[in-house]
Motif scaffolding. Sequence first.
Motif, PDB file in Angstrom:
ATOM      1  N   PRO A   1      -0.395   3.952  -4.982  1.00  0.00           N
ATOM      2  CA  PRO A   1      -1.577   4.559  -4.363  1.00  0.00           C
ATOM      3  C   PRO A   1      -1.796   5.974  -4.902  1.00  0.00           C
ATOM      4  O   PRO A   1      -0.836   6.699  -5.159  1.00  0.00           O
ATOM      5  N   SER A   2      -3.024   6.344  -5.085  1.00  0.00           N
ATOM      6  CA  SER A   2      -3.323   7.701  -5.563  1.00  0.00           C
ATOM      7  C   SER A   2      -3.428   8.692  -4.419  1.00  0.00           C
ATOM      8  O   SER A   2      -3.292   9.903  -4.629  1.00  0.00           O
ATOM      9  N   ASP A   3      -3.637   8.219  -3.215  1.00  0.00           N
ATOM     10  CA  ASP A   3      -3.736   9.098  -2.060  1.00  0.00           C
ATOM     11  C   ASP A   3      -2.376   9.750  -1.784  1.00  0.00           C
ATOM     12  O   ASP A   3      -1.366   9.046  -1.636  1.00  0.00           O
TER      13      ASP A   3
ATOM     14  N   ALA B   1      -0.405   8.363   1.354  1.00  0.00           N
ATOM     15  CA  ALA B   1       0.122   7.011   1.166  1.00  0.00           C
ATOM     16  C   ALA B   1       1.274   7.003   0.174  1.00  0.00           C
ATOM     17  O   ALA B   1       2.277   6.295   0.356  1.00  0.00           O
TER      18      ALA B   1
END
Length: 395
Positions: free
Chosen positions: A308-310, A313
């Motif tokens: 995930p890039s967030d 997360a």
Amino acid sequence: MDQDSPDALIVGAGPAGLMAADALAAAGLSVLIADHKPSVARKFLMAGKSGLNLTKDEPFETFLSAYGRATTDLRPMLESFPPSAVRGWAEGLGQPCFTGSTGRVFPVAMKASPLLRAWAARLGAMGVMTRTRWRWTGWDGAACTFDTPEGARALTPKVTVLALGGASWARLGSDGGWAQILGRDGIALTPFSPANAGLVMRWSAHMTQHLGAPLKGIAWHAGALTSRGEAVISARGLEGGGLYPLTSALRDGAPLNADLAPDLTTNALIAKLSKPRGKQSLSNHLRKQLRLDAQTRALLMECARPLPSDPQALAKLLKALPIPYAGLRPLDEAISTAGGLPFAALDQNLMLTARPGTFCAGEMLEWEAPTGGYLLNACLATGLWAGQAAARFVS
């Protein structure tokens, strides 16, 4: 000594058996050790090739807790022969010891062979006899029977100590064949299972370049157990001291998770991951911000691609990366075994209640402990306890 009627017979020439022989000979009894391999203490010697970890120097209750469900049963033996006594015993054999940064105690020589030579010399000086290539086949009435290079033999000692090992590393002697013999005698056993075992991982091709690489600075979690230590990526999966303390939970199928940044809180991770990375790849960003090495980043990608890039997360993933293992490595590859002879089949002296005069010690008993000195300490302690109890039985 008449080898057909020694006062005491030891079956199994590993650390527990040798310690029992030491105690019996010190009590003035004639002692014969029988082992089915061509030489004694083969697994002990193999364990000492990379540094003989004798015991662990830590508060006793902490030390004792490493034995899990067997803590209560082993407490008397370990109180009688605690880590300080193990060190004193080794130094009494002319092998000075040191304590490493993690509390593990080693002989200065590091290897097992100098200690074993000194121990064998002491036993020989006390008159202890050794017979190799003697495979125990059970009992014929009061006699212990053996297959030997010279044919079938039967010995009728006053006491016997069985120190037959577990069921891993059969090529070194611990093949578990004794379980069938005790079973025929009506003694109920707990089935063997792996302890201190590696994990099966079905790696993709991109992990090939990382085979043999260590995974450091990781906290591993399985069920209620946590361990922080090194593991190694191998062609067979994952193995190493960081994972071995979790074997009991993994054996029961507990999920395995890895905290790849155990020294950082989730919020601290989010802050680092939120820094602009510009045109950098996410992998390079992780390397620079968290100092994750190539093999740790490869493990992350292997288990959680696509990442995930967030930042929130990703931080959550880094703190609890699911490791999709496919079971434990086979029993014979395990460093040690769980299962074996239950303490319920023994009295407080480690004597078989079904066969008075026969004592048991070492890894054949139903206990397990992680690597780090715990295994050897308990083998020595139960061997000494059984040997001393056997000497009292004769008197």
